[in-house]
Motif scaffolding. Sequence first.
Motif: not given
Length: 276
Positions: A97-113
């Motif tokens: 199901g929908p997750v809380a996604l924690v992204g560091h550095s470049v993974s923050a922008m990957i999470g945004v996408l």
Amino acid sequence: MTTRQAPAAARDVLGRHNAVLSGPVGAPPLVFAHGFGCDQGMWRAVAPAFEDTHRVVLFDHVGAGGSDLRAHDPVRHASLDGYAQDVVELLEALDLGPVALVGHSVSAMIGVLVAAERPDLVSRLVLVGPSPRYVDDDGYRGGFSREEIEELLATMDGNYLGWSTAIAPVIMGVPERPELGEELADSFCRTDPVIARRFARATFLADNRADLARVRVPALVLQSRVDAIAGPEVGRFVAGQLPAGEIVVLDAVGHCPHMSAPQEVVAVLRSFLARP
């Protein structure tokens, strides 16, 4: 629309990314995504704090840690869109199901996408040290000139191991704790250098500023008060461009507060995740 993968295909995706699940089955899902040159082990001081309350997921981007290096595609992974598609496939395979996604550095922008393209898969975002564009532009300060970024990439191309050893303490930002810089340098050195150089170009030459406005889920920016890679000005820009964004400036130094100040990160995460 969410598509459910066949069990064998889902196992292949989870194996490709060396996905590790812990915590109670059926608990709210919480996914941690690591930054450039790192792997899931970088969350070791934060992720266990949530194993009693959340279904915690750790994984490695293709090319990092225990991921399947054969899955790396020079075309697909030439941009962050390819890594975002990887995360979409991973979340579909997890079927939590929908997750809380924690992204560091470049993974923050990957999470945004990911959140912008598939809001059905993401309930909220936490962006640790994000930067939508590292290169300075008219009216925008990312922290680096184009020439500085090109010089960084050229240094990586010419001497990746030497670059790793030199840059890791700068990224970590805590000279009084040299063991953290050494750990980060070791992580860089374990990454396939060809894949790392391609990922670096996708990271440092990206421009995801326009994507921030497409994110409709609640989003929290976690920003160190001093960060040589993505400073507070960048963090404030990100939070201001997100329709449901906010920022917390941690009393921490360096680009990896989840390693240098994990207790502070855990406390802010707990508060954010506890909201309805």
